[in-house]
Write an enzyme that holds these catalytic residues in place. Structure first.
Site, PDB file in Angstrom:
ATOM      1  N   GLU A 135      -6.873  -8.146   0.145  1.00  0.00           N
ATOM      2  CA  GLU A 135      -4.759  -7.928   0.663  1.00  0.00           C
ATOM      3  C   GLU A 135      -4.525  -7.629   1.978  1.00  0.00           C
ATOM      4  OE1 GLU A 135      -3.377  -4.432  -2.033  1.00  0.00           O
ATOM      5  OE2 GLU A 135      -4.945  -5.151  -3.302  1.00  0.00           O
ATOM      6  N   ASP A 170     -11.542   1.084  -3.269  1.00  0.00           N
ATOM      7  CA  ASP A 170      -9.874   0.229  -3.042  1.00  0.00           C
ATOM      8  C   ASP A 170      -9.268   1.099  -1.781  1.00  0.00           C
ATOM      9  OD1 ASP A 170      -7.430   0.284  -3.995  1.00  0.00           O
ATOM     10  OD2 ASP A 170      -6.393   1.915  -4.716  1.00  0.00           O
ATOM     11  N   ASN A 177       1.526  -1.309   0.362  1.00  0.00           N
ATOM     12  CA  ASN A 177      -0.082   0.092  -0.187  1.00  0.00           C
ATOM     13  C   ASN A 177       0.479   1.345  -0.088  1.00  0.00           C
ATOM     14  OD1 ASN A 177      -2.762   1.589   0.712  1.00  0.00           O
ATOM     15  ND2 ASN A 177      -3.762  -0.333   1.380  1.00  0.00           N
ATOM     16  N   ARG A 178       0.245   2.355   0.231  1.00  0.00           N
ATOM     17  CA  ARG A 178       1.056   3.988   0.390  1.00  0.00           C
ATOM     18  C   ARG A 178       1.334   4.678   1.598  1.00  0.00           C
ATOM     19  NH1 ARG A 178      -3.946   3.074  -3.061  1.00  0.00           N
ATOM     20  NH2 ARG A 178      -3.696   3.422  -5.106  1.00  0.00           N
ATOM     21  N   HIS A 195      -0.745 -10.534  -3.901  1.00  0.00           N
ATOM     22  CA  HIS A 195      -2.014  -9.453  -5.095  1.00  0.00           C
ATOM     23  C   HIS A 195      -2.988 -10.152  -6.158  1.00  0.00           C
ATOM     24  CE1 HIS A 195      -3.210  -5.874  -6.863  1.00  0.00           C
ATOM     25  NE2 HIS A 195      -2.705  -4.824  -5.307  1.00  0.00           N
ATOM     26  N   GLU A 196      -2.811 -11.534  -5.592  1.00  0.00           N
ATOM     27  CA  GLU A 196      -3.987 -11.705  -6.854  1.00  0.00           C
ATOM     28  C   GLU A 196      -4.539 -11.062  -7.174  1.00  0.00           C
ATOM     29  OE1 GLU A 196      -0.829 -14.073  -5.855  1.00  0.00           O
ATOM     30  OE2 GLU A 196      -2.545 -14.373  -4.038  1.00  0.00           O
ATOM     31  N   TYR A 197      -5.490 -11.347  -8.293  1.00  0.00           N
ATOM     32  CA  TYR A 197      -7.097 -11.118  -8.624  1.00  0.00           C
ATOM     33  C   TYR A 197      -7.789 -12.092  -8.914  1.00  0.00           C
ATOM     34  CZ  TYR A 197      -4.676  -6.017 -10.570  1.00  0.00           C
ATOM     35  OH  TYR A 197      -4.013  -4.738  -9.930  1.00  0.00           O
ATOM     36  N   HIS A 235       3.852   0.305  -2.730  1.00  0.00           N
ATOM     37  CA  HIS A 235       3.888  -1.680  -2.696  1.00  0.00           C
ATOM     38  C   HIS A 235       5.523  -1.816  -2.758  1.00  0.00           C
ATOM     39  CE1 HIS A 235      -0.554  -2.520  -2.458  1.00  0.00           C
ATOM     40  NE2 HIS A 235      -0.437  -2.319  -3.715  1.00  0.00           N
TER      41      HIS A 235
END
Length: 336
Positions: free
Chosen positions: A303, A240, A78-79, A174-176, A104
């Protein structure tokens, strides 16, 4: 059964292996040693077998991928606002790869690194040594991910890290996910439950304000299993957001995702206080392994992690790792 075999070579000449774990019911997890990426996650269901994670067939697409597709994200998920933290009383500047933010792990986070792999009885271990100063982080960080596929159709990933200097660590996957990729559609007809009663509001730079917003009577309320079409339509830009988990354990999932019609269903279990739900609303289409998945929201990410920008919020759980400590975090995907 575990198989390790050659996969491809990076553009700068590094060999990448494919690691396949398979159980008796036919479930398979395919990892690459590039980025510790989960390339395929094949589950048995009523339609035979389904690969439920988005990804690519070739390595060069992963090298050029801007979406962190299937990666192990680190050192910090993340940020981090202004790409700055204070450690041991000193200001530390990290790489700013998203405007003024550090995102990330920087320009080349853990998802762009070559990991070592070894087989350990019924599991495998991926390892990577991040050198002091990489992306601005202090300390040499040794990171390991132990991966096991059980006969109960669970993929278990145990993350560990140690350092020789005070640093920060916040790892995630970070799977989609798309549990119905054969349709070619996104996840608007999927149903999702997140066992969190609060989210972290964000400022104009997409980092937390430090407050916690209760989700009741808002589109963020996913405390019961809910089809995503309605809440997605109510949120400009989709989800998000980091959820504050209140119920999570080996028995209680942090999240439950169900395909249209209710099957297959996936539980996400974790040991961290936060869960970032990213609905990928800004992705129009993904050239998946089996053909394009249409967007917006062709898939979603769940996540597990510490809170975004934790080092800059004393009221958030700390992400500081000291030399005499071990970072530990477990993520488990269970399919029903």
């Amino acid at each position: 059964m575990i198989t390790i075999q050659p996969f491809d070579t990076t553009q700068d000449g590094h060999s990448v292996s494919l690691v396949i774990l398979k159980n008796a019911s036919g479930m398979e997890a395919h990892f690459l040693t590039y980025g510790a990426i989960l390339q395929r996650l094949i589950i048995p269901d009523k339609r035979d077998y389904t690969d439920v994670v988005l990804g690519y067939n070739d390595l060069i697409t992963y090298e050029n991928d801007p979406y962190f597709m299937g990666q192990l994200v680190g050192r910090n998920a993340n940020r981090i606002a202004n790409a700055e933290v204070v450690l041991d009383g000193k200001k530390v500047s990290l790489s700013a790869n998203e405007g003024t933010n550090h995102l990330h792990g920087g320009f080349e986070g853990f998802g762009k690194k070559i990991w070592n792999v070894a087989e350990l009885d019924d599991e495998v271990v991926f390892s990577y040594r991040s050198k002091d100063g990489e992306e601005g982080y202090p300390g040499n960080l040794q990171t390991k991910m132990f991966v096991k596929l059980t006969e109960a159709n669970e993929l278990i990933m145990r993350l560990e890290a140690t350092t020789d200097q005070e640093t920060i660590v916040n790892l995630t996957r970070h799977e989609y996910f798309n549990l119905n990729p054969q349709s070619g559609e996104g996840i608007t007809k999927h149903a999702l439950q997140i066992n969190g009663g609060g989210i972290l509001p964000k400022n104009e730079n997409n980092v937390p304000t430090g407050e916690v917003l209760r989700v009741e009577s808002t589109p963020f309320d996913l405390q019961e299993l809910k089809v995503l079409a309605e809440p997605l339509s109510e949120l400009d830009g989709g989800f998000d957001h980091n959820y504050v988990l209140e119920k999570y354990s080996a028995e209680v999932p942090a999240a439950v995702l169900a395909a249209p019609g209710g099957s297959p269903k996936m539980e996400v279990h974790c040991t961290q206080p936060g869960l970032q739900f990213y609905s990928a609303a800004g992705i129009d289409a993904v050239p998946n392994k089996y053909g394009a998945i249409q967007g917006p929201s062709p898939a979603l990410c769940l996540e597990p992690q510490y809170f975004p920008d934790s080092p800059n919020h004393p009221n958030f759980p700390s992400t500081v790792l000291k030399p005499d400590a071990v970072y530990r975090h477990e993520i488990r995907y269970k399919f029903l």
